[in-house]
Design a protein around this motif. Structure first.
Motif, PDB file in Angstrom:
ATOM      1  N   LYS A 184      31.155 -17.105  86.718  1.00  0.00           N
ATOM      2  CA  LYS A 184      30.465 -17.932  85.722  1.00  0.00           C
ATOM      3  C   LYS A 184      29.836 -17.085  84.617  1.00  0.00           C
ATOM      4  O   LYS A 184      29.703 -17.515  83.467  1.00  0.00           O
ATOM      5  CB  LYS A 184      29.394 -18.776  86.421  1.00  0.00           C
ATOM      6  N   PHE A 185      29.442 -15.856  84.955  1.00  0.00           N
ATOM      7  CA  PHE A 185      28.748 -14.986  83.994  1.00  0.00           C
ATOM      8  C   PHE A 185      29.623 -13.827  83.509  1.00  0.00           C
ATOM      9  O   PHE A 185      29.171 -13.005  82.708  1.00  0.00           O
ATOM     10  CB  PHE A 185      27.469 -14.428  84.633  1.00  0.00           C
ATOM     11  N   HIS A 186      30.851 -13.751  83.993  1.00  0.00           N
ATOM     12  CA  HIS A 186      31.750 -12.643  83.649  1.00  0.00           C
ATOM     13  C   HIS A 186      31.989 -12.581  82.134  1.00  0.00           C
ATOM     14  O   HIS A 186      32.337 -13.574  81.502  1.00  0.00           O
ATOM     15  CB  HIS A 186      33.081 -12.803  84.372  1.00  0.00           C
ATOM     16  N   GLY A 187      31.764 -11.389  81.549  1.00  0.00           N
ATOM     17  CA  GLY A 187      31.982 -11.186  80.119  1.00  0.00           C
ATOM     18  C   GLY A 187      30.808 -11.571  79.234  1.00  0.00           C
ATOM     19  O   GLY A 187      30.807 -11.281  78.038  1.00  0.00           O
ATOM     20  N   LYS A 188      29.785 -12.207  79.815  1.00  0.00           N
ATOM     21  CA  LYS A 188      28.619 -12.611  79.019  1.00  0.00           C
ATOM     22  C   LYS A 188      27.614 -11.470  78.920  1.00  0.00           C
ATOM     23  O   LYS A 188      27.587 -10.583  79.767  1.00  0.00           O
ATOM     24  CB  LYS A 188      27.955 -13.843  79.636  1.00  0.00           C
ATOM     25  N   LYS A 189      26.782 -11.527  77.884  1.00  0.00           N
ATOM     26  CA  LYS A 189      25.761 -10.492  77.700  1.00  0.00           C
ATOM     27  C   LYS A 189      24.649 -10.664  78.723  1.00  0.00           C
ATOM     28  O   LYS A 189      24.186 -11.771  78.979  1.00  0.00           O
ATOM     29  CB  LYS A 189      25.174 -10.545  76.288  1.00  0.00           C
ATOM     30  N   THR A 190      24.215  -9.539  79.295  1.00  0.00           N
ATOM     31  CA  THR A 190      23.093  -9.546  80.235  1.00  0.00           C
ATOM     32  C   THR A 190      21.787  -9.340  79.459  1.00  0.00           C
ATOM     33  O   THR A 190      21.804  -9.102  78.248  1.00  0.00           O
ATOM     34  CB  THR A 190      23.248  -8.429  81.273  1.00  0.00           C
TER      35      THR A 190
END
Length: 218
Positions: free
Chosen positions: A132-138
């Protein structure tokens, strides 16, 4: 003879204690990366941001030139390729127009969040997150790679390295803190899919863990 044996046993005991103290200190301190004041050489380079090998990542500093007394306040990025401080060339005229400038540096804020210390050990319950969070900015600005060895923690400085042990099966993995969380009550660490797979906790979802701080912040 008894006195000599007694003295040797005391010396060995003290030596073992000293080693334990040294390990704890090494785990707890990042103060050496966040001094109140230091004197160093400032160079001017083709860079966008101030770089330094001596100050914690994203620390806010005030640099005072010892040539003309002028000051500059900026944020420093951590780089082990630099010795001292490297500033963008646009600041050269302000601080003395020399290729190298001796400077007094005062750290106004340690890192992005002002953290100087990390606990030596952490304990609690770890969960994991992935696709769900893959590739998104942390929260640290890095892109989340679910297959990497990463972690989210509520307060530890970004860049902190943890050796995490799954207390259910004894498996361990080294992760880097790059995100904030978990924000679910009773959970203390959120691991990437890659780290969770290494710990064999994918099916469990949540496991008790113990973690040792290898490095506090960048």
């Amino acid at each position: 003879m008894r006195f000599i044996l007694f003295a040797l046993s005391v010396a060995l005991f003290l030596a073992s204690c000293a080693k334990k103290v040294e390990r704890v200190e090494r785990g707890r301190l990042s103060v050496r990366d966040c001094p109140k004041t230091l004197y160093t050489t400032v160079k001017f380079c083709d860079v966008k941001h101030a770089l330094s090998d001596r100050i914690q990542h994203l620390s806010k500093v005030r640099i005072k030139s010892l040539h003309n007394g002028k000051t500059l306040t900026t944020v420093v990025y951590r780089s082990n390729k630099v010795r001292g401080i490297c500033l963008p060339r646009k600041y050269k005229r302000l601080l003395g127009n020399h290729s190298r400038v001796k400077a007094k540096v005062r750290v106004l804020r340690c890192g992005k969040e002002g953290r100087k210390h990390c606990p030596y050990k952490l304990k609690g319950y770890a969960s994991w997150y992935g696709r769900k969070f893959h590739g998104k900015k942390t929260a640290s600005g890095k892109r989340f790679n679910m297959y990497g060895k990463y972690a989210a923690h509520r307060t530890l400085p970004f860049g902190t390295l943890l050796k995490v042990k799954n207390l259910k099966n004894g498996r361990s993995v080294v992760v880097e803190v790059i995100d904030r969380g978990p924000f679910v009550r009773g959970r203390h660490l959120d691991l990437s899919y890659g780290a969770a797979k290494k710990l064999k906790m994918i099916g469990s979802g949540v496991v008790p863990f113990e973690a040792r701080v290898i490095r506090c912040g960048n």
